[in-house]
Enzyme design. Structure first.
Site, PDB file in Angstrom:
ATOM      1  N   THR A   1     -21.421 -54.536 -30.876  1.00  0.00           N
ATOM      2  CA  THR A   1     -21.726 -53.534 -29.851  1.00  0.00           C
ATOM      3  C   THR A   1     -23.064 -53.784 -29.177  1.00  0.00           C
ATOM      4  O   THR A   1     -23.356 -53.182 -28.141  1.00  0.00           O
ATOM      5  CB  THR A   1     -21.725 -52.111 -30.448  1.00  0.00           C
ATOM      6  OG1 THR A   1     -22.687 -52.040 -31.511  1.00  0.00           O
ATOM      7  CG2 THR A   1     -20.344 -51.739 -30.974  1.00  0.00           C
TER       8      THR A   1
ATOM      9  N   GLY B   1     -26.610 -56.877 -28.868  1.00  0.00           N
ATOM     10  CA  GLY B   1     -27.253 -58.128 -29.237  1.00  0.00           C
ATOM     11  C   GLY B   1     -26.386 -59.370 -29.149  1.00  0.00           C
ATOM     12  O   GLY B   1     -25.573 -59.544 -28.235  1.00  0.00           O
TER      13      GLY B   1
ATOM     14  N   GLY C   1     -23.920 -60.307 -30.976  1.00  0.00           N
ATOM     15  CA  GLY C   1     -22.494 -60.029 -31.096  1.00  0.00           C
ATOM     16  C   GLY C   1     -21.868 -59.644 -29.774  1.00  0.00           C
ATOM     17  O   GLY C   1     -20.788 -60.135 -29.413  1.00  0.00           O
TER      18      GLY C   1
ATOM     19  N   SER D   1     -29.257 -67.640 -39.788  1.00  0.00           N
ATOM     20  CA  SER D   1     -30.597 -67.486 -39.224  1.00  0.00           C
ATOM     21  C   SER D   1     -31.463 -68.655 -39.670  1.00  0.00           C
ATOM     22  O   SER D   1     -31.205 -69.265 -40.719  1.00  0.00           O
ATOM     23  CB  SER D   1     -31.225 -66.173 -39.713  1.00  0.00           C
ATOM     24  OG  SER D   1     -32.608 -66.109 -39.407  1.00  0.00           O
TER      25      SER D   1
ATOM     26  N   TYR E   1     -33.612 -60.487 -46.996  1.00  0.00           N
ATOM     27  CA  TYR E   1     -32.845 -60.877 -45.810  1.00  0.00           C
ATOM     28  C   TYR E   1     -32.625 -62.390 -45.797  1.00  0.00           C
ATOM     29  O   TYR E   1     -31.496 -62.863 -45.606  1.00  0.00           O
ATOM     30  CB  TYR E   1     -33.585 -60.434 -44.553  1.00  0.00           C
ATOM     31  CG  TYR E   1     -33.026 -61.006 -43.266  1.00  0.00           C
ATOM     32  CD1 TYR E   1     -31.885 -60.470 -42.690  1.00  0.00           C
ATOM     33  CD2 TYR E   1     -33.656 -62.078 -42.633  1.00  0.00           C
ATOM     34  CE1 TYR E   1     -31.367 -60.989 -41.506  1.00  0.00           C
ATOM     35  CE2 TYR E   1     -33.155 -62.596 -41.442  1.00  0.00           C
ATOM     36  CZ  TYR E   1     -32.009 -62.055 -40.885  1.00  0.00           C
ATOM     37  OH  TYR E   1     -31.510 -62.574 -39.716  1.00  0.00           O
TER      38      TYR E   1
END
Length: 263
Positions: A16, A18, A20, A141, A154
């Site tokens: 929804t 960024g 993506g 990432s 993360y």
């Protein structure tokens, strides 16, 4: 090069906003039927409208739900039993010192960032193998290799999904199905913009200037010396999903602006 994904169905998780959303737009513009996903129905509806605004004839549907749970992953598969392209983009990040990060946060990051992709890949890869064609992309990432000290929990999840993508590529050897990971560097997604908002307001600098300062302070090895745009990252994802990327599998494809200092 003209990427034509007509007749292919793509599911993009966490799409929804960024990277993506940019990926969903690019896949739709290339002719794919696209399923966008977010936690809230209102966000999904807004994303569908945003894609439609750029690709009016696109076949876009939505699925609202938190794919960080096994139950919601099962619900997505029930609603959309097959796809040709799976982009495991869903992910969360938040700076927190190692000594202040409780078990619950490690578990939450693992469920969302790692297990969502594991569960959906397990569900969709057999169908791709049977069809003799498929694309799975894990959005990892540069933090997979360049573990950030301010959010080790993360970085660990991104190392995990990079390993999973490599292993799955080998598992799908000879099937016509490719599995890759794409590794963005600092990117001006909504999350990063929100993180930089206070400094923009306090300094009077533009977002681009603050973003450049952030990169040079926190990722000084960057060669482009600025954050990437979500579209720049999405371009790599869309190529990786294309017919033309048939010989690219098991790869860790860096869109990090040169942050990772290795050959």
């Amino acid at each position: 090069m003209r990427i034509d994904l007509t007749g292919k169905k793509a599911i993009v998780t966490g799409s929804t906003k960024g990277i993506g959303l940019a990926s969903a737009k690019g896949l739709a513009a290339s002719g794919a039927a696209v399923v966008v996903n977010g936690r809230q129905q209102a966000d999904v509806d807004a994303a569908i409208a945003s894609v439609k605004a750029e690709a009016p004839s696109a076949d876009i549907t939505g699925f609202a739900g938190d794919l960080g749970t096994a139950e919601t992953c099962e619900a997505l598969v029930a609603a959309h039993p097959a796809c040709d392209i799976l982009v495991n983009n869903l992910g969360i990040f938040e700076p927190q010192d190692f000594f202040e990060t409780p078990d619950s946060e490690w578990t939450r990051f693992f469920e969302v960032n790692v297990m969502s992709g594991v569960r959906l890949s397990r569900a969709y890869l057999p169908g791709m193998e049977k069809a003799g064609w498929g694309r799975v992309v894990f959005v990892s990432s540069e933090s997979a290799f360049n573990i950030p000290t301010e959010m080790i929990h993360y970085g660990f999840t991104k190392t995990a999904v990079t390993s999973i993508a490599r292993g799955l590529a080998k598992r799908m050897a000879g099937t016509g199905v490719t599995v890759n990971s794409v590794l963005p560097g600092p990117t001006l997604s909504e999350g990063v913009v929100a993180m930089l908002k206070d400094e923009v307001e306090q300094t009077g600098k533009t977002l681009e200037e603050v973003g450049r300062d952030f990169v040079m302070a926190d990722r000084p090895s960057s060669i482009i010396q600025r954050p990437s745009t979500v579209e720049e990252v999405a371009n790599m994802i869309i190529y990786t999903c294309s017919q033309q990327a048939s010989a690219t599998t098991g790869a860790s494809l860096r869109v990090d602006g040169g942050v990772v200092d290795s050959l």
